[in-house]
Design a protein around this motif. Structure first.
Motif, PDB file in Angstrom:
ATOM      1  N   LEU A 219      98.636  73.281  21.784  1.00  0.00           N
ATOM      2  CA  LEU A 219      99.130  72.372  22.867  1.00  0.00           C
ATOM      3  C   LEU A 219     100.725  72.030  22.292  1.00  0.00           C
ATOM      4  N   ARG A 220     101.711  72.375  23.181  1.00  0.00           N
ATOM      5  CA  ARG A 220     103.092  72.163  22.779  1.00  0.00           C
ATOM      6  C   ARG A 220     103.493  70.854  23.806  1.00  0.00           C
ATOM      7  N   GLY A 221     104.703  70.069  23.114  1.00  0.00           N
ATOM      8  CA  GLY A 221     105.002  69.102  24.079  1.00  0.00           C
ATOM      9  C   GLY A 221     105.934  68.523  22.832  1.00  0.00           C
TER      10      GLY A 221
ATOM     11  N   PHE B 240     110.670  64.619  20.319  1.00  0.00           N
ATOM     12  CA  PHE B 240     112.122  64.519  20.174  1.00  0.00           C
ATOM     13  C   PHE B 240     113.001  65.568  20.919  1.00  0.00           C
ATOM     14  N   LYS B 241     113.519  65.309  21.833  1.00  0.00           N
ATOM     15  CA  LYS B 241     114.181  66.652  22.484  1.00  0.00           C
ATOM     16  C   LYS B 241     115.791  66.784  22.352  1.00  0.00           C
ATOM     17  N   PRO B 242     116.104  68.012  22.033  1.00  0.00           N
ATOM     18  CA  PRO B 242     117.176  68.337  21.848  1.00  0.00           C
ATOM     19  C   PRO B 242     118.098  68.465  23.125  1.00  0.00           C
TER      20      PRO B 242
ATOM     21  N   THR C 287     105.138  70.574  17.767  1.00  0.00           N
ATOM     22  CA  THR C 287     106.138  69.808  18.523  1.00  0.00           C
ATOM     23  C   THR C 287     107.719  69.777  17.585  1.00  0.00           C
ATOM     24  N   GLU C 288     108.536  69.656  18.054  1.00  0.00           N
ATOM     25  CA  GLU C 288     109.833  69.816  17.554  1.00  0.00           C
ATOM     26  C   GLU C 288     110.142  68.788  16.499  1.00  0.00           C
ATOM     27  N   VAL C 289     110.507  69.014  15.375  1.00  0.00           N
ATOM     28  CA  VAL C 289     111.267  68.099  14.298  1.00  0.00           C
ATOM     29  C   VAL C 289     112.838  68.447  14.370  1.00  0.00           C
TER      30      VAL C 289
ATOM     31  N   LEU D 155     105.235  72.657  12.974  1.00  0.00           N
ATOM     32  CA  LEU D 155     106.460  72.127  13.199  1.00  0.00           C
ATOM     33  C   LEU D 155     107.243  72.830  13.881  1.00  0.00           C
ATOM     34  N   GLN D 156     108.048  72.634  15.226  1.00  0.00           N
ATOM     35  CA  GLN D 156     108.981  73.475  15.844  1.00  0.00           C
ATOM     36  C   GLN D 156     110.356  73.117  15.455  1.00  0.00           C
ATOM     37  N   VAL D 157     110.899  74.220  15.000  1.00  0.00           N
ATOM     38  CA  VAL D 157     112.383  74.252  14.580  1.00  0.00           C
ATOM     39  C   VAL D 157     113.078  74.759  15.892  1.00  0.00           C
ATOM     40  N   GLY D 158     113.894  74.101  16.371  1.00  0.00           N
ATOM     41  CA  GLY D 158     114.568  74.558  17.793  1.00  0.00           C
ATOM     42  C   GLY D 158     115.635  75.239  17.713  1.00  0.00           C
ATOM     43  N   SER D 159     115.891  76.028  18.889  1.00  0.00           N
ATOM     44  CA  SER D 159     117.271  77.032  18.537  1.00  0.00           C
ATOM     45  C   SER D 159     118.319  76.522  18.129  1.00  0.00           C
ATOM     46  N   ARG D 160     118.691  75.307  18.767  1.00  0.00           N
ATOM     47  CA  ARG D 160     119.914  74.444  18.133  1.00  0.00           C
ATOM     48  C   ARG D 160     119.944  74.330  16.602  1.00  0.00           C
ATOM     49  N   ASN D 161     118.847  74.082  16.118  1.00  0.00           N
ATOM     50  CA  ASN D 161     118.841  73.895  14.494  1.00  0.00           C
ATOM     51  C   ASN D 161     118.462  75.079  13.695  1.00  0.00           C
TER      52      ASN D 161
ATOM     53  N   LEU E  47     109.708  78.864  13.918  1.00  0.00           N
ATOM     54  CA  LEU E  47     111.132  78.753  13.969  1.00  0.00           C
ATOM     55  C   LEU E  47     111.552  79.481  15.382  1.00  0.00           C
ATOM     56  N   LYS E  48     112.530  78.871  16.197  1.00  0.00           N
ATOM     57  CA  LYS E  48     112.887  79.416  17.350  1.00  0.00           C
ATOM     58  C   LYS E  48     114.281  80.182  17.091  1.00  0.00           C
ATOM     59  N   ARG E  49     114.306  81.393  17.621  1.00  0.00           N
ATOM     60  CA  ARG E  49     115.585  82.094  17.542  1.00  0.00           C
ATOM     61  C   ARG E  49     116.938  81.211  18.114  1.00  0.00           C
TER      62      ARG E  49
ATOM     63  N   GLU F  84     111.164  84.434  19.765  1.00  0.00           N
ATOM     64  CA  GLU F  84     112.373  84.813  20.552  1.00  0.00           C
ATOM     65  C   GLU F  84     112.221  83.864  21.944  1.00  0.00           C
ATOM     66  N   ARG F  85     113.311  83.390  22.235  1.00  0.00           N
ATOM     67  CA  ARG F  85     113.563  82.252  23.286  1.00  0.00           C
ATOM     68  C   ARG F  85     114.547  82.767  24.441  1.00  0.00           C
ATOM     69  N   GLY F  86     115.260  83.851  24.242  1.00  0.00           N
ATOM     70  CA  GLY F  86     116.450  84.205  25.099  1.00  0.00           C
ATOM     71  C   GLY F  86     117.628  83.869  24.427  1.00  0.00           C
TER      72      GLY F  86
ATOM     73  N   SER G 252     109.584  80.930  29.109  1.00  0.00           N
ATOM     74  CA  SER G 252     110.033  79.896  30.029  1.00  0.00           C
ATOM     75  C   SER G 252     111.604  79.553  29.701  1.00  0.00           C
ATOM     76  N   HIS G 253     112.062  79.541  28.416  1.00  0.00           N
ATOM     77  CA  HIS G 253     113.375  78.983  28.179  1.00  0.00           C
ATOM     78  C   HIS G 253     114.216  80.453  28.322  1.00  0.00           C
ATOM     79  N   GLY G 254     113.519  81.476  28.238  1.00  0.00           N
ATOM     80  CA  GLY G 254     114.231  82.614  28.201  1.00  0.00           C
ATOM     81  C   GLY G 254     114.584  83.423  29.610  1.00  0.00           C
TER      82      GLY G 254
ATOM     83  N   ILE H 190     104.494  78.574  26.424  1.00  0.00           N
ATOM     84  CA  ILE H 190     104.579  78.678  27.942  1.00  0.00           C
ATOM     85  C   ILE H 190     104.861  77.050  28.132  1.00  0.00           C
ATOM     86  N   GLU H 191     105.875  76.617  29.021  1.00  0.00           N
ATOM     87  CA  GLU H 191     105.967  75.137  29.649  1.00  0.00           C
ATOM     88  C   GLU H 191     105.267  75.099  30.871  1.00  0.00           C
ATOM     89  N   VAL H 192     104.393  73.995  30.862  1.00  0.00           N
ATOM     90  CA  VAL H 192     103.413  73.721  32.211  1.00  0.00           C
ATOM     91  C   VAL H 192     103.589  71.995  32.489  1.00  0.00           C
TER      92      VAL H 192
HETATM   93  C1  PEP Z   1     111.635  73.767  23.561  1.00  0.00           C
HETATM   94  O1  PEP Z   1     110.737  74.604  23.403  1.00  0.00           O
HETATM   95  O2  PEP Z   1     111.112  72.737  23.885  1.00  0.00           O
HETATM   96  C2  PEP Z   1     112.986  73.784  23.298  1.00  0.00           C
HETATM   97  C3  PEP Z   1     113.947  72.807  23.472  1.00  0.00           C
HETATM   98  O3  PEP Z   1     113.291  74.894  23.107  1.00  0.00           O
HETATM   99  P1  PEP Z   1     114.636  75.699  22.428  1.00  0.00           P
HETATM  100  O4  PEP Z   1     114.985  75.267  21.157  1.00  0.00           O
HETATM  101  O5  PEP Z   1     114.268  77.307  22.464  1.00  0.00           O
HETATM  102  O6  PEP Z   1     115.789  75.545  23.348  1.00  0.00           O
END
Ligand code: PEP
Ligand code: MN
Length: 273
Positions: free
Chosen positions: A60-62, A65-67, A98-100, A116-122, A141-143, A171-173, A206-208, A232-234
């Motif tokens: 499950l993703r969710g 903390f949203k950037p 989930t993202e930290v 732990l998700q590390v987002g694109s911006r980080n 670790l997202k690109r 890879e997320r675009g 989804s983000h791609g 995948i975002e749902v």
């Molecule tokens: C996410 O997966 O919720 C997200 C913010 O993605 P990204 O860091 O790839 O923009």
């Protein structure tokens, strides 16, 4: 390509499998991770978690903390969101990613997160990379949106150099001159990363793409290209989503996508986990 001492394919020619509560990421099976962009409420999260589990998701993703690009957009339920993720995990048995965003939140995030998700911006927040490295928890670790693959792999190397071998790439675009899609999903990255590193490689269509209607096509293409899994975002009601409704699938469309992807996986000699 880069100075890789731990992440290089030659270090582990057979590839790395990251096991998360019985789910093997990077093995022969293709892993489906799904859930809302953001945790919005208990009802929203639990309904989505049940639906994605029924549809074939094994993680499950969710986001709690949203950037967000604008400080005035919905930035997540934060600690309350973590509590709801723990609830959804307890109810469905699905491991949670989930993202930290900040190392100061790490102890709280680590309580509810299996990954732990590390987002694109980080992606190049080197102190955060070292902290998640020291945590020992699996790291997705997202690109970075403007990162070359060499920069991306060196970010993974930071986590590994801090003592954590459990790194999953995604890879997320990337940013290009194209404006019809939110990002340009760089599927070149999948075979190139598999060649350069032993780490598992996921794809986030989804983000791609930024368009829900494109997600099944790119999910299929990613699996055809060798991706080890999909993110995948749902959302049960994408039109009412507080973030990323435009690229969120309904549970029905998600379930249909999983069926389609299973066919593609079979065609390339794999199956879904
Ligand atoms: C996410 O997966 O919720 C997200 C913010 O993605 P990204 O860091 O790839 O923009
Ligand atoms: Mn999102």
């Amino acid at each position: 390509m880069a100075d890789l001492r731990l992440a290089a394919r030659s270090e582990r020619p057979d590839g790395t499998v990251v096991e998360v509560r019985g789910v093997r990421i990077g093995g022969p099976g293709v892993v489906i991770i799904a859930g809302p962009c953001a945790v919005e409420s208990e009802a929203q999260l639990l309904a989505t978690a049940r639906a994605v589990k029924a549809g074939g998701a094994v993680v499950l993703r969710g986001g709690a903390f949203k950037p967000r690009t604008s400080p005035y957009s919905f930035r997540g339920l934060e600690f309350e969101g973590l509590r709801l993720l723990a609830l959804a995990r307890a109810e469905t048995g699905l491991p949670v990613v989930t993202e930290v965003m900040d190392a100061r939140h790490l102890p709280a995030v680590a309580e509810c997160a299996d990954i732990l998700q590390v987002g694109s911006r980080n992606m190049q927040n080197f102190t955060l990379l070292e902290e998640v490295g020291r945590s020992g928890l699996p790291v997705l670790l997202k690109r970075g949106m403007s990162a070359t693959l060499a920069e991306y792999l060196q970010a993974a190397e930071y986590v590994m150099a801090a003592g954590n071998a459990k790194v999953i790439l995604c890879e997320r675009g990337i940013r290009t001159f194209e404006t019809s899609t939110r990002n340009t999903l760089d599927l070149n990255a999948v075979p190139m990363l598999h060649r350069e590193t032993h780490l598992p490689v996921l794809v986030d269509p989804s983000h791609g793409t930024g368009h829900a209607w494109m997600v099944p096509a790119l999910a299929s293409a990613a699996v055809a290209a060798g991706a080890d899994g999909l993110l995948i975002e749902v959302h049960c009601d994408p039109g009412a989503a507080l973030s990323d409704g435009g690229n969120s699938l309904t549970p029905d469309r998600f379930t249909a996508m999983v069926r389609q992807v299973a066919g593609v996986a079979a065609a390339v000699g794999r199956s879904l986990v």
